[in-house]
Design an enzyme around this catalytic site. Sequence first.
Site, PDB file in Angstrom:
ATOM      1  N   ARG A 149      31.206  22.069  26.783  1.00 50.53           N
ATOM      2  CA  ARG A 149      29.855  22.587  26.996  1.00 50.53           C
ATOM      3  C   ARG A 149      28.902  21.846  26.071  1.00 50.53           C
ATOM      4  O   ARG A 149      29.151  21.780  24.864  1.00 50.53           O
ATOM      5  CB  ARG A 149      29.835  24.091  26.675  1.00 50.53           C
ATOM      6  CG  ARG A 149      28.540  24.767  27.072  1.00 50.53           C
ATOM      7  CD  ARG A 149      28.466  26.185  26.554  1.00 50.53           C
ATOM      8  NE  ARG A 149      27.961  26.210  25.195  1.00 50.53           N
ATOM      9  CZ  ARG A 149      27.434  27.295  24.617  1.00 50.53           C
ATOM     10  NH1 ARG A 149      27.375  28.439  25.277  1.00 50.53           N
ATOM     11  NH2 ARG A 149      26.979  27.260  23.379  1.00 50.53           N
ATOM     12  N   TYR A 161      19.059  27.942  21.312  1.00 48.98           N
ATOM     13  CA  TYR A 161      20.372  28.535  21.568  1.00 48.98           C
ATOM     14  C   TYR A 161      21.442  27.438  21.680  1.00 48.98           C
ATOM     15  O   TYR A 161      21.237  26.441  22.375  1.00 48.98           O
ATOM     16  CB  TYR A 161      20.374  29.371  22.884  1.00 48.98           C
ATOM     17  CG  TYR A 161      21.802  29.679  23.236  1.00 48.98           C
ATOM     18  CD1 TYR A 161      22.499  30.651  22.515  1.00 48.98           C
ATOM     19  CD2 TYR A 161      22.506  28.911  24.152  1.00 48.98           C
ATOM     20  CE1 TYR A 161      23.844  30.858  22.722  1.00 48.98           C
ATOM     21  CE2 TYR A 161      23.850  29.112  24.376  1.00 48.98           C
ATOM     22  CZ  TYR A 161      24.511  30.088  23.651  1.00 48.98           C
ATOM     23  OH  TYR A 161      25.852  30.282  23.838  1.00 48.98           O
ATOM     24  N   ASP A 213      24.813  25.882  29.289  1.00 48.67           N
ATOM     25  CA  ASP A 213      24.440  27.303  29.283  1.00 48.67           C
ATOM     26  C   ASP A 213      22.927  27.423  29.089  1.00 48.67           C
ATOM     27  O   ASP A 213      22.401  27.024  28.041  1.00 48.67           O
ATOM     28  CB  ASP A 213      25.182  27.992  28.124  1.00 48.67           C
ATOM     29  CG  ASP A 213      25.103  29.505  28.185  1.00 48.67           C
ATOM     30  OD1 ASP A 213      24.239  30.026  28.918  1.00 48.67           O
ATOM     31  OD2 ASP A 213      25.903  30.165  27.486  1.00 48.67           O
ATOM     32  N   HIS A 215      21.431  30.280  29.079  1.00 46.02           N
ATOM     33  CA  HIS A 215      21.328  31.527  28.313  1.00 46.02           C
ATOM     34  C   HIS A 215      20.194  32.440  28.756  1.00 46.02           C
ATOM     35  O   HIS A 215      19.381  32.920  27.938  1.00 46.02           O
ATOM     36  CB  HIS A 215      21.252  31.223  26.806  1.00 46.02           C
ATOM     37  CG  HIS A 215      22.090  32.164  26.001  1.00 46.02           C
ATOM     38  ND1 HIS A 215      21.568  33.282  25.407  1.00 46.02           N
ATOM     39  CD2 HIS A 215      23.412  32.171  25.731  1.00 46.02           C
ATOM     40  CE1 HIS A 215      22.530  33.929  24.775  1.00 46.02           C
ATOM     41  NE2 HIS A 215      23.668  33.286  24.966  1.00 46.02           N
ATOM     42  N   GLU A 239      25.340  27.691  33.494  1.00 41.35           N
ATOM     43  CA  GLU A 239      25.619  29.099  33.170  1.00 41.35           C
ATOM     44  C   GLU A 239      24.331  29.882  32.911  1.00 41.35           C
ATOM     45  O   GLU A 239      23.401  29.356  32.276  1.00 41.35           O
ATOM     46  CB  GLU A 239      26.501  29.113  31.919  1.00 41.35           C
ATOM     47  CG  GLU A 239      26.884  30.497  31.449  1.00 41.35           C
ATOM     48  CD  GLU A 239      27.736  30.438  30.193  1.00 41.35           C
ATOM     49  OE1 GLU A 239      28.342  29.382  29.913  1.00 41.35           O
ATOM     50  OE2 GLU A 239      27.781  31.452  29.475  1.00 41.35           O
ATOM     51  N   GLU A 265      28.540  37.100  31.539  1.00 46.60           N
ATOM     52  CA  GLU A 265      29.162  37.424  30.246  1.00 46.60           C
ATOM     53  C   GLU A 265      28.665  38.760  29.700  1.00 46.60           C
ATOM     54  O   GLU A 265      29.334  39.365  28.872  1.00 46.60           O
ATOM     55  CB  GLU A 265      28.949  36.297  29.232  1.00 46.60           C
ATOM     56  CG  GLU A 265      27.501  36.102  28.804  1.00 46.60           C
ATOM     57  CD  GLU A 265      27.325  34.939  27.843  1.00 46.60           C
ATOM     58  OE1 GLU A 265      27.963  33.898  28.030  1.00 46.60           O
ATOM     59  OE2 GLU A 265      26.538  35.093  26.890  1.00 46.60           O
ATOM     60  N   ARG A 286      31.981  35.580  34.659  1.00 42.88           N
ATOM     61  CA  ARG A 286      32.208  35.276  33.243  1.00 42.88           C
ATOM     62  C   ARG A 286      32.490  36.485  32.354  1.00 42.88           C
ATOM     63  O   ARG A 286      32.487  36.343  31.136  1.00 42.88           O
ATOM     64  CB  ARG A 286      30.940  34.595  32.697  1.00 42.88           C
ATOM     65  CG  ARG A 286      30.590  33.283  33.322  1.00 42.88           C
ATOM     66  CD  ARG A 286      31.189  32.139  32.559  1.00 42.88           C
ATOM     67  NE  ARG A 286      30.639  32.048  31.223  1.00 42.88           N
ATOM     68  CZ  ARG A 286      31.374  31.969  30.112  1.00 42.88           C
ATOM     69  NH1 ARG A 286      32.682  31.988  30.175  1.00 42.88           N
ATOM     70  NH2 ARG A 286      30.796  31.862  28.947  1.00 42.88           N
ATOM     71  N   GLU A 342      36.854  29.971  28.323  1.00 39.22           N
ATOM     72  CA  GLU A 342      36.082  29.502  27.171  1.00 39.22           C
ATOM     73  C   GLU A 342      36.861  29.762  25.880  1.00 39.22           C
ATOM     74  O   GLU A 342      37.437  30.838  25.700  1.00 39.22           O
ATOM     75  CB  GLU A 342      34.743  30.250  27.120  1.00 39.22           C
ATOM     76  CG  GLU A 342      33.890  29.838  25.936  1.00 39.22           C
ATOM     77  CD  GLU A 342      32.540  30.543  25.867  1.00 39.22           C
ATOM     78  OE1 GLU A 342      31.590  29.983  25.335  1.00 39.22           O
ATOM     79  OE2 GLU A 342      32.455  31.681  26.373  1.00 39.22           O
ATOM     80  N   TRP A 405      16.525  36.119  25.334  1.00 34.78           N
ATOM     81  CA  TRP A 405      17.228  35.185  24.447  1.00 34.78           C
ATOM     82  C   TRP A 405      18.505  34.705  25.119  1.00 34.78           C
ATOM     83  O   TRP A 405      19.205  35.467  25.737  1.00 34.78           O
ATOM     84  CB  TRP A 405      17.589  35.859  23.112  1.00 34.78           C
ATOM     85  CG  TRP A 405      18.321  34.890  22.231  1.00 34.78           C
ATOM     86  CD1 TRP A 405      17.763  33.864  21.510  1.00 34.78           C
ATOM     87  CD2 TRP A 405      19.725  34.843  21.990  1.00 34.78           C
ATOM     88  NE1 TRP A 405      18.755  33.176  20.838  1.00 34.78           N
ATOM     89  CE2 TRP A 405      19.967  33.757  21.130  1.00 34.78           C
ATOM     90  CE3 TRP A 405      20.816  35.603  22.440  1.00 34.78           C
ATOM     91  CZ2 TRP A 405      21.253  33.399  20.693  1.00 34.78           C
ATOM     92  CZ3 TRP A 405      22.081  35.262  22.017  1.00 34.78           C
ATOM     93  CH2 TRP A 405      22.297  34.158  21.141  1.00 34.78           C
TER      94      TRP A 405
END
Length: 405
Positions: A149, A161, A213, A215, A239, A265, A286, A342, A405
């Site tokens: 990643r 991030y 990602d 995020h 992601e 996630e 995820r 991951e 975030w």
Amino acid sequence: MTDRIRSAEVIVSSPGRNFVTLKILTEDGIVGWGDATVNGRELAVASYLRDHVAPLLIGRDPARIEDCWQLLYRGVYWRRGPITMAAIGSVDLALWDIRGKTLGQPVYNLLGGAVRDEILSYTHATGWSIEELKDSVDEVLSRGFRAVRAQSGVPGLETVYGVHRGETSYEPASRGASPIEEVWDSRAYLRHAPRVLSAIREHVGEEIELLHDAHHRLRPIEAAQLGKDLEPVKLFWLEDVTTAENQEALRLVREHTATPLALGEVFNTIWDCKDLITGQSIDFIRSSVMHAGGISHSRRINDLAALWQVQVAPHGPSDVSPITMAASLHLDLATPNLGIQEHMGYPSVTSEVFHSTYTLADGMLHPGDAPGLGVEVDEAAAARFPYSRAYLPVARRRDGTVTDW
Ligand code: GCO
Ligand code: MG
């Protein structure tokens, strides 16, 4: 004679970062370990377990794992949510650990056995500049990983991030009385990210799998633009391109791009995942095995995903303890529709408290063959690392508005 649960105890420790650990002890002296870490809200789940769940467990048959899950989920009026589901997940993990130890089997053998020999994993590369990110990618590849990643800085932003602050590794949570506040600028990110990822693709060649990602921070049409712009990079996945609440948005993104999408996630039940899976709006689900209610519930998510050809790609950040990592690996090994796992990795002191037997070699993971989950917790060591408050950052737009975030 039926074994019974004698005690359930919560240990909050901080070997390198904060972890919430559940210890279930049976009358026969078998110890099962669970993880209930919710990054930045650790004490809430510790209290949920200590004050509300532990008293319910005493005297129960630890072999009745599904009944216990039903009791803690369906038997409680106020259901779902990250705190509740992490607590249930930790009990579930501890009971599977006990079951494996009682039967002398690694947990994956109780889930139908291995369907593969080893588990493909990815880890993180981080760099402020493209050059620094290339070095970080090279370092990851030199450890044998074939999937990485890549997260980079954005010109004009001081914190981003996934990009290290000071040290060379990245940990999102920071200790202290209040969160770090970051300035975020989606337009600047959207201009820069395709340049970075194209450079990294050129650097690694076409066979290395690249992941990225976003995020949760883009609006739907921005997410669609990014997916489109990144098509030539042939990402393994993009992601969390937008927040997970507005699931219609993923359909819009999907209409515009063939870049594979990963999400979930922050999900904690099958109900969070079901529309995205059955709508075929994502390619990878995820959720982490603990945050989604443990092995017992996650395997239902995995099976639903299999029906729709969605692959399972469990969250494995530093903020789930090695107990969750191990549980994830047992389930991964027995899950036909696994995509990738991951493995962010842990600060080195984490292993003073958590003694794991799972292995990572050349980017491939295996849970090991120890009975149960294969992680033991050194309680005396845990006591040397007391909890200290830590928060995930807060993001604000340039005008000061709080944003995702
Ligand atoms: C990932 C995640 C993490 C999260 C963290 C928050 O893909 O690994 O996005 O880095 O930020 O788990 O608690
Ligand atoms: Mg993520």
